[in-house]
Scaffold this motif. Structure first.
Motif, PDB file in Angstrom:
ATOM      1  N   ARG A   1     -19.284  58.346  17.917  1.00 30.81           N
ATOM      2  CA  ARG A   1     -20.560  57.880  18.457  1.00 30.81           C
ATOM      3  C   ARG A   1     -21.391  59.020  19.026  1.00 30.81           C
ATOM      4  O   ARG A   1     -22.621  58.924  19.081  1.00 30.81           O
ATOM      5  N   GLN A   2     -20.736  60.087  19.454  1.00 32.49           N
ATOM      6  CA  GLN A   2     -21.497  61.222  19.968  1.00 32.49           C
ATOM      7  C   GLN A   2     -22.310  61.906  18.877  1.00 32.49           C
ATOM      8  O   GLN A   2     -23.215  62.677  19.187  1.00 32.49           O
ATOM      9  N   GLN A   3     -21.985  61.630  17.628  1.00 33.91           N
ATOM     10  CA  GLN A   3     -22.801  62.152  16.535  1.00 33.91           C
ATOM     11  C   GLN A   3     -24.046  61.296  16.325  1.00 33.91           C
ATOM     12  O   GLN A   3     -24.969  61.701  15.615  1.00 33.91           O
ATOM     13  N   GLU A   4     -24.076  60.122  16.945  1.00 34.72           N
ATOM     14  CA  GLU A   4     -25.179  59.179  16.746  1.00 34.72           C
ATOM     15  C   GLU A   4     -26.084  59.054  17.961  1.00 34.72           C
ATOM     16  O   GLU A   4     -27.293  58.841  17.811  1.00 34.72           O
ATOM     17  N   VAL A   5     -25.507  59.145  19.171  1.00 36.85           N
ATOM     18  CA  VAL A   5     -26.282  58.951  20.395  1.00 36.85           C
ATOM     19  C   VAL A   5     -25.910  60.027  21.405  1.00 36.85           C
ATOM     20  O   VAL A   5     -24.907  60.728  21.249  1.00 36.85           O
ATOM     21  N   ALA A   6     -26.714  60.140  22.455  1.00 37.39           N
ATOM     22  CA  ALA A   6     -26.434  61.065  23.559  1.00 37.39           C
ATOM     23  C   ALA A   6     -25.935  60.248  24.745  1.00 37.39           C
ATOM     24  O   ALA A   6     -26.624  59.334  25.208  1.00 37.39           O
ATOM     25  N   PHE A   7     -24.735  60.566  25.227  1.00 37.66           N
ATOM     26  CA  PHE A   7     -24.131  59.810  26.315  1.00 37.66           C
ATOM     27  C   PHE A   7     -24.342  60.491  27.661  1.00 37.66           C
ATOM     28  O   PHE A   7     -24.408  61.721  27.759  1.00 37.66           O
ATOM     29  N   SER A   8     -24.385  59.658  28.695  1.00 39.79           N
ATOM     30  CA  SER A   8     -24.335  60.160  30.064  1.00 39.79           C
ATOM     31  C   SER A   8     -22.885  60.423  30.434  1.00 39.79           C
ATOM     32  O   SER A   8     -21.969  60.206  29.631  1.00 39.79           O
ATOM     33  N   SER A   9     -22.667  60.863  31.654  1.00 42.46           N
ATOM     34  CA  SER A   9     -21.313  60.888  32.194  1.00 42.46           C
ATOM     35  C   SER A   9     -20.862  59.439  32.377  1.00 42.46           C
ATOM     36  O   SER A   9     -21.689  58.556  32.630  1.00 42.46           O
TER      37      SER A   9
ATOM     38  N   ARG B   1     -33.992  44.398  27.318  1.00 39.91           N
ATOM     39  CA  ARG B   1     -34.033  43.907  25.943  1.00 39.91           C
ATOM     40  C   ARG B   1     -32.608  43.582  25.493  1.00 39.91           C
ATOM     41  O   ARG B   1     -31.698  44.397  25.682  1.00 39.91           O
ATOM     42  N   PHE B   2     -32.439  42.407  24.899  1.00 44.64           N
ATOM     43  CA  PHE B   2     -31.125  42.019  24.401  1.00 44.64           C
ATOM     44  C   PHE B   2     -30.817  42.781  23.116  1.00 44.64           C
ATOM     45  O   PHE B   2     -31.619  42.785  22.177  1.00 44.64           O
ATOM     46  N   VAL B   3     -29.659  43.426  23.083  1.00 39.59           N
ATOM     47  CA  VAL B   3     -29.228  44.192  21.911  1.00 39.59           C
ATOM     48  C   VAL B   3     -27.805  43.765  21.567  1.00 39.59           C
ATOM     49  O   VAL B   3     -26.928  43.760  22.433  1.00 39.59           O
ATOM     50  N   GLU B   4     -27.584  43.396  20.310  1.00 39.84           N
ATOM     51  CA  GLU B   4     -26.239  43.026  19.887  1.00 39.84           C
ATOM     52  C   GLU B   4     -25.358  44.267  19.787  1.00 39.84           C
ATOM     53  O   GLU B   4     -25.837  45.378  19.567  1.00 39.84           O
ATOM     54  N   SER B   5     -24.062  44.043  19.918  1.00 44.22           N
ATOM     55  CA  SER B   5     -23.111  45.152  19.933  1.00 44.22           C
ATOM     56  C   SER B   5     -23.243  46.035  18.699  1.00 44.22           C
ATOM     57  O   SER B   5     -23.237  47.267  18.792  1.00 44.22           O
ATOM     58  N   ALA B   6     -23.378  45.418  17.533  1.00 45.18           N
ATOM     59  CA  ALA B   6     -23.427  46.182  16.286  1.00 45.18           C
ATOM     60  C   ALA B   6     -24.732  46.948  16.114  1.00 45.18           C
ATOM     61  O   ALA B   6     -24.821  47.828  15.250  1.00 45.18           O
ATOM     62  N   ASN B   7     -25.757  46.638  16.936  1.00 42.37           N
ATOM     63  CA  ASN B   7     -27.079  47.250  16.759  1.00 42.37           C
ATOM     64  C   ASN B   7     -27.439  48.241  17.856  1.00 42.37           C
ATOM     65  O   ASN B   7     -28.600  48.646  17.968  1.00 42.37           O
ATOM     66  N   ARG B   8     -26.472  48.647  18.669  1.00 38.84           N
ATOM     67  CA  ARG B   8     -26.794  49.517  19.797  1.00 38.84           C
ATOM     68  C   ARG B   8     -27.340  50.870  19.352  1.00 38.84           C
ATOM     69  O   ARG B   8     -28.378  51.329  19.848  1.00 38.84           O
TER      70      ARG B   8
ATOM     71  N   SER C   1     -28.629  51.765  16.425  1.00 36.39           N
ATOM     72  CA  SER C   1     -29.882  51.651  15.675  1.00 36.39           C
ATOM     73  C   SER C   1     -31.057  51.336  16.599  1.00 36.39           C
ATOM     74  O   SER C   1     -32.187  51.770  16.342  1.00 36.39           O
ATOM     75  N   ALA C   2     -30.822  50.585  17.677  1.00 37.15           N
ATOM     76  CA  ALA C   2     -31.898  50.293  18.628  1.00 37.15           C
ATOM     77  C   ALA C   2     -32.401  51.572  19.283  1.00 37.15           C
ATOM     78  O   ALA C   2     -33.599  51.719  19.552  1.00 37.15           O
ATOM     79  N   LEU C   3     -31.497  52.514  19.532  1.00 40.82           N
ATOM     80  CA  LEU C   3     -31.900  53.806  20.089  1.00 40.82           C
ATOM     81  C   LEU C   3     -32.591  54.663  19.033  1.00 40.82           C
ATOM     82  O   LEU C   3     -33.621  55.287  19.291  1.00 40.82           O
TER      83      LEU C   3
END
Length: 348
Positions: free
Chosen positions: A170-178, A141-148, A150-152
């Motif tokens: 960003r770690q307060q907003e999403v869960a990152f991998s290594s 799915r195409f996701v714009e940079s500013a919407n990454r 919110s898409a999650l």
């Protein structure tokens, strides 16, 4: 005889009156008008759609904290039952991955085949391979940079693989991998430009994508420059070619992909910052636990590091343009690898 006919014709016309035609005109202020597009110069072409220009000093720069970050979740200590750890993905039978479609070398649509290709696309397929045994079971799915983020948050995608830099905010907003890739931020200019680094940027225009860490870097390192904020890096290249921007500020994998499309561009200057890209997933909440997904993604990252796949992908996409010391180090929280969840025993 002819004279008699002429007199009869004149009399007939005199007795008839033509209908009056009334034209309804739309008042000027009610006529539909095309939306105005911003222009960089009074006589220049329109800027790319959705772009905006930020004047010097219009926004205070925010610190980009890429050092005080929390490690990711370790993979399970043994092979998990994926129907227990990522049941929503297993039930669907495909993993939905948010990517770009215009970042050359990273994630782009091939102009001949129409297929998505690039380092990040290949990484997504490796994740699908480890989940389903089939690298093609991916919905991109195409996701714009500013919407990454919110898409999650809205569960439009399962994961994002789109040059997303790991930062404390960003770690307060999403869960990152290594991390899967390390980068340096620099400038891309036209080869005949006098710009050799940020010292030549005052009074000029720098292009970045909106919502990227490059925007904050431009505010920090080019405080006397106008900032052209676009929706994609491809738009930045067009702006650079049309003299609407003097330089593009971004990470070297992105700049390498842009430079590969235009031989009259070059990457210049010292590194402005070192960063890491990681796969992003939604943070776990009461509706969806994504811990198992993050651990599964990290299992793939460990596997491609160990079996040489990471080097094969890097050599295919970046070796001609960028040197590397290898994959980034694994970054985990100080925890032991947990055992995977066991199925609940049925009541007798």
């Amino acid at each position: 005889m002819r004279r008699l006919l002429a007199l009869l014709l004149v009399g007939t016309l005199a007795g008839c009156s033509l209908p009056t035609l009334e034209f309804q005109r739309t008042p000027t202020d009610e006529r539909p008008t095309a939306p105005q597009r911003p222009v960089a110069h009074a006589y220049g072409p329109p800027l790319p759609a959705g772009s905006a220009v930020e004047e010097p000093g219009a926004e205070e720069p925010r610190e980009i904290n890429t050092w005080d970050i929390e490690g990711s979740l370790r993979p399970y200590a043994s092979e998990p039952d994926l129907h227990l750890t990522i049941p929503h993905i297993m039930e669907r039978g495909r993993i939905i991955v948010g990517v770009d479609q215009s970042q050359n070398l990273l994630s782009f649509r091939d102009s001949v085949t129409g297929e998505l290709e690039g380092f990040e696309v290949d990484l997504a397929r490796e994740i699908a391979r480890d989940i389903f045994g089939d690298p093609e079971l991916v919905d991109f799915r195409f996701v714009e940079s500013a919407n990454r983020a919110s898409a999650l948050e809205n569960h439009e995608v399962d994961i994002i693989i789109r040059t997303m830099t790991v930062t404390r905010t960003r770690q307060q907003e999403v869960a990152f991998s290594s991390p899967y890739l390390t980068t340096d931020s620099r400038l891309l200019v036209m080869s005949n430009s006098a710009i050799t680094g940020v010292a030549q940027l005052p009074g000029r225009t720098v292009c970045v994508t909106d919502g990227s860490t490059a925007l904050e870097k431009a505010r920090i390192h080019a405080p006397q420059s106008r900032i052209l904020k676009t929706r994609s890096w491809a738009d930045c290249l067009v702006a650079l070619q049309q003299s609407q921007a003097d330089a593009i500020l971004s990470d070297d994998p992105i700049l390498s992909g842009i430079a590969a499309q235009d031989p009259y561009t070059e990457i210049v200057g010292e590194s402005l910052a070192a960063e890491s890209y990681a796969v992003a997933a939604a943070r776990s909440d009461e509706h969806l636990n994504t811990d198992g997904l993050v651990r599964q993604v990290n299992a793939t990252i460990e596997r491609v590091r160990a079996d040489g796949t990471w080097w094969r992908l890097y050599d295919r996409w970046f070796a001609v343009y960028l040197a590397t010391s290898g994959p980034p180090p694994l970054m985990y929280r100080p925890e032991d690898a947990p055992q995977p969840p066991a199925p609940e025993e049925e009541a007798p």
